[in-house]
Scaffold this active site. Structure first.
Site, PDB file in Angstrom:
ATOM      1  N   CYS A  34     -29.439  11.875  14.512  1.00  0.00           N
ATOM      2  CA  CYS A  34     -30.773  12.446  14.646  1.00  0.00           C
ATOM      3  C   CYS A  34     -31.438  11.648  15.755  1.00  0.00           C
ATOM      4  O   CYS A  34     -31.338  10.406  15.773  1.00  0.00           O
ATOM      5  CB  CYS A  34     -31.552  12.326  13.345  1.00  0.00           C
ATOM      6  SG  CYS A  34     -33.291  12.744  13.506  1.00  0.00           S
ATOM      7  N   MET A  92     -38.896  18.228  19.826  1.00  0.00           N
ATOM      8  CA  MET A  92     -38.299  18.460  18.501  1.00  0.00           C
ATOM      9  C   MET A  92     -37.634  17.179  17.967  1.00  0.00           C
ATOM     10  O   MET A  92     -36.432  17.126  17.817  1.00  0.00           O
ATOM     11  CB  MET A  92     -37.263  19.592  18.597  1.00  0.00           C
ATOM     12  CG  MET A  92     -37.828  20.902  19.116  1.00  0.00           C
ATOM     13  SD  MET A  92     -36.535  22.124  19.498  1.00  0.00           S
ATOM     14  CE  MET A  92     -35.799  21.434  20.984  1.00  0.00           C
ATOM     15  N   THR A  95     -32.339  17.240  20.671  1.00  0.00           N
ATOM     16  CA  THR A  95     -32.297  17.140  19.223  1.00  0.00           C
ATOM     17  C   THR A  95     -30.882  17.476  18.778  1.00  0.00           C
ATOM     18  O   THR A  95     -30.274  18.413  19.313  1.00  0.00           O
ATOM     19  CB  THR A  95     -33.295  18.098  18.545  1.00  0.00           C
ATOM     20  OG1 THR A  95     -32.910  18.290  17.174  1.00  0.00           O
ATOM     21  CG2 THR A  95     -33.310  19.451  19.205  1.00  0.00           C
ATOM     22  N   ASN A  96     -30.350  16.722  17.821  1.00  0.00           N
ATOM     23  CA  ASN A  96     -29.020  17.022  17.297  1.00  0.00           C
ATOM     24  C   ASN A  96     -29.012  18.311  16.489  1.00  0.00           C
ATOM     25  O   ASN A  96     -28.123  19.151  16.635  1.00  0.00           O
ATOM     26  CB  ASN A  96     -28.528  15.868  16.416  1.00  0.00           C
ATOM     27  CG  ASN A  96     -28.046  14.677  17.205  1.00  0.00           C
ATOM     28  OD1 ASN A  96     -26.880  14.603  17.596  1.00  0.00           O
ATOM     29  ND2 ASN A  96     -28.943  13.732  17.446  1.00  0.00           N
TER      30      ASN A  96
END
Length: 236
Positions: free
Chosen positions: A196, A10, A83-84
């Site tokens: 990100c 992701m 993923t953030n």
């Protein structure tokens, strides 16, 4: 060495960075042919993006929780969501696990505070910048996150999804990001969070007008610290 579990895909571009960085750090720490004991559950990002777009965060939480449980069942001693943005559901995922979930927001906040920075500019997806979960959790550590205006948020979000997550690196986007950083350097921000996991593909931290904290690298470092045996000082 403990086993690191990664919920990845992701996007897969940033998951590849996690794999490379974690193994690089293990080799740096242990030398020779050492590499990480690691399990990756790589999701189909298209499916996750569909849930994000629909605002179906409950279903997204369930997908990630099932991935985390699969990693735990396979022997992972900790889990990272690579993923953030999907840390929006990190609490829901963590509650389903019996092993620690290493939270990228906490790791990044720790690094900022340790270096004396408290007013970082957050560069991230629209979800991460606008939903409040990131800034609220940072605030628990005394960090006051600065968020770009709407036009800049839209531009950053587009760069991430239309370019970086599809393997495209555009010089015009690099200039735009640097312009946004410069704007906030002039208005009181003291640092930048690459919030990100793909932004490090585009920006070189050493060439920016503010000190930069790459959340992907910091997350990888914390995973290796968790998984590796302590380095003992030599005894004379």
């Amino acid at each position: 060495m403990k086993t690191i579990g990664l919920i990845g895909g992701m996007s897969w571009e940033s998951t590849a960075i996690y794999y490379q960085e974690i193994n690089r750090l293990v080799r740096q720490r242990s030398g020779g042919l050492a590499s990480a004991d690691m399990i990756i559950r790589s999701l189909n990002f298209e499916d996750i993006v569909a849930l994000q777009t629909a605002g179906d965060w409950d279903a997204a939480a369930e997908e990630l929780a099932l991935a985390g449980l699969a990693l735990e069942a396979a022997g992972a001693d900790c889990v990272l969501i690579c993923t953030n943005t999907m840390h929006l559901v990190a609490n829901e995922v963590s509650e389903r696990l019996t092993v620690p979930l290493i939270n990228i927001i906490d790791v990044t906040a720790d690094a900022l505070v340790a270096m004396g920075f408290h007013r970082p500019l957050l560069l991230a997806t629209r979800y991460t910048m606008e939903h409040g979960f990131y800034a609220d959790r940072m605030a628990l550590s005394g960090v006051n996150v600065q968020i770009p205006g709407k036009a800049d948020r839209d531009h950053i979000h587009s760069i991430i999804f239309s370019e970086l997550c599809q393997g495209r690196i555009e010089h015009s986007s690099r200039r735009k990001m640097a312009e946004i950083i410069g704007k906030f350097a002039d208005s009181g921000a003291d640092s930048v969070i690459f919030g990100c996991t793909e932004i490090g593909l585009l920006l070189d931290p050493d060439t920016q007008s503010l000190p930069c904290f790459d959340s992907t690298v910091l997350h990888a470092v914390r995973a290796v610290e968790f998984a590796s045996p302590p380095v003992l000082a030599a005894v004379n």
